[in-house]
Design a protein around this motif. Structure first.
Motif, PDB file in Angstrom:
ATOM      1  N   ILE A   1       0.980  -1.214  -0.020  1.00 62.08           N
ATOM      2  CA  ILE A   1       0.079  -0.076   0.177  1.00 62.08           C
ATOM      3  C   ILE A   1       0.909   1.353   0.020  1.00 62.08           C
ATOM      4  CG2 ILE A   1      -1.982  -1.200   1.013  1.00 62.08           C
ATOM      5  CD1 ILE A   1      -1.227   0.087   3.754  1.00 62.08           C
ATOM      6  N   PRO A   2       0.355   2.338  -0.298  1.00 61.73           N
ATOM      7  CA  PRO A   2       1.302   3.670  -0.303  1.00 61.73           C
ATOM      8  C   PRO A   2       1.962   3.788   1.119  1.00 61.73           C
ATOM      9  CG  PRO A   2      -0.983   4.279  -1.449  1.00 61.73           C
ATOM     10  CD  PRO A   2      -0.975   2.853  -0.648  1.00 61.73           C
ATOM     11  N   VAL A   3       2.831   4.668   0.843  1.00 57.56           N
ATOM     12  CA  VAL A   3       3.931   4.818   2.075  1.00 57.56           C
ATOM     13  C   VAL A   3       3.718   6.468   2.313  1.00 57.56           C
ATOM     14  CG1 VAL A   3       6.061   5.025   3.045  1.00 57.56           C
ATOM     15  CG2 VAL A   3       5.255   3.035   1.885  1.00 57.56           C
ATOM     16  N   ASP A   4       3.700   6.867   3.562  1.00 58.10           N
ATOM     17  CA  ASP A   4       3.649   8.137   3.967  1.00 58.10           C
ATOM     18  C   ASP A   4       5.020   8.360   4.704  1.00 58.10           C
ATOM     19  OD1 ASP A   4       3.251  10.965   5.131  1.00 58.10           O
ATOM     20  OD2 ASP A   4       2.218   9.845   6.945  1.00 58.10           O
ATOM     21  N   ALA A   5       5.953   9.290   4.149  1.00 64.61           N
ATOM     22  CA  ALA A   5       7.362   8.993   4.793  1.00 64.61           C
ATOM     23  C   ALA A   5       7.433  10.770   5.604  1.00 64.61           C
ATOM     24  CB  ALA A   5       8.288   9.225   3.776  1.00 64.61           C
ATOM     25  N   HIS A   6       7.771  10.628   6.977  1.00 67.95           N
ATOM     26  CA  HIS A   6       7.819  11.676   7.709  1.00 67.95           C
ATOM     27  C   HIS A   6       9.238  11.966   8.307  1.00 67.95           C
ATOM     28  CE1 HIS A   6       6.904  13.592  11.982  1.00 67.95           C
ATOM     29  NE2 HIS A   6       7.414  14.496  10.979  1.00 67.95           N
ATOM     30  N   LEU A   7      10.091  12.976   7.304  1.00 65.42           N
ATOM     31  CA  LEU A   7      11.289  13.106   7.333  1.00 65.42           C
ATOM     32  C   LEU A   7      11.764  14.038   8.591  1.00 65.42           C
ATOM     33  CD1 LEU A   7      12.065  13.648   3.677  1.00 65.42           C
ATOM     34  CD2 LEU A   7      11.738  11.452   4.755  1.00 65.42           C
ATOM     35  N   MET A   8      12.538  13.434   9.422  1.00 58.87           N
ATOM     36  CA  MET A   8      13.000  13.951  10.764  1.00 58.87           C
ATOM     37  C   MET A   8      14.376  14.076  10.818  1.00 58.87           C
ATOM     38  SD  MET A   8      10.312  12.833  13.500  1.00 58.87           S
ATOM     39  CE  MET A   8       9.848  11.240  12.663  1.00 58.87           C
ATOM     40  N   ILE A   9      14.881  15.010   9.403  1.00 58.54           N
ATOM     41  CA  ILE A   9      16.440  14.500   9.132  1.00 58.54           C
ATOM     42  C   ILE A   9      17.029  15.854   8.934  1.00 58.54           C
ATOM     43  CG2 ILE A   9      16.141  12.343   8.224  1.00 58.54           C
ATOM     44  CD1 ILE A   9      15.966  13.445   5.517  1.00 58.54           C
TER      45      ILE A   9
END
Length: 182
Positions: A64-72
């Protein structure tokens, strides 16, 4: 009914059994809209989750689709890479970005939804829209950027509004975003 907001289920796999990650994802995929992938680099936040190659394998192998939360750190450069590999939505932290407006626009140009998060969020009555930023995927991140007690730059409501207005047309680049005032 036109004012009803869509609710999407996006469980995080941060605490999943990494040795059996594909099995863990398959267990929740049928009852979820997206998989939420927290990407932490142990620099912007004092924790490490996945590097880009590990995240890419998860994203490409996810049913299924992915939601990426970038804490970088270096989010302005890396956000586009996450969008380019097929991430459904990419959320960045306003504190980590030198050019949030351009970064949000590049995420959208690559075909992903763009989200903007702030650790402490500007109060809702001072943001671009009630309850969050008009960036497509409003988010109130709970991560604490940097080491405990470290000073950080807090965006003003004006800078948050400016970052959120990453495309022309309506402030969020989406029709119906009437909450934006600037």
């Amino acid at each position: 009914m036109a004012n009803m907001k869509e609710i999407r289920i996006s469980p995080s796999v941060l605490n999943a059994d990494r040795d059996n990650l594909q099995h863990e994802i398959s267990r929740i995929a049928s009852v979820s809209d997206l998989i939420h992938l927290d990407i932490m680099d142990d620099k912007f936040v004092p924790n490490f989750s996945w590097d880009f190659s590990a995240a890419e394998a998860i994203i490409k192998g996810c049913p299924i689709p992915v939601d990426a939360h970038l804490m970088i750190e270096d989010v302005d450069r890396l956000a586009l890479d996450y969008a380019a590999i097929g991430t459904a939505s990419v959320t960045i932290h306003v504190e980590a970005s030198k050019t949030p407006r351009a970064t949000l626009k590049s995420i959208r140009s690559a075909g992903s939804r763009a989200g903007l998060s702030d650790r402490d969020m500007v109060p809702p009555n001072q943001t671009a829209s009630p309850g969050g930023f008009c960036a497509g995927v409003p988010s109130n991140g709970s991560a604490k950027p940097g080491p405990p007690g470290a000073a950080r730059k807090r965006p003003t409501s004006a800078s948050a509004r400016s970052a959120a207005h990453a495309t022309s047309g309506t402030p969020s680049g989406r029709p119906g975003c009437a909450g934006c005032a600037g």
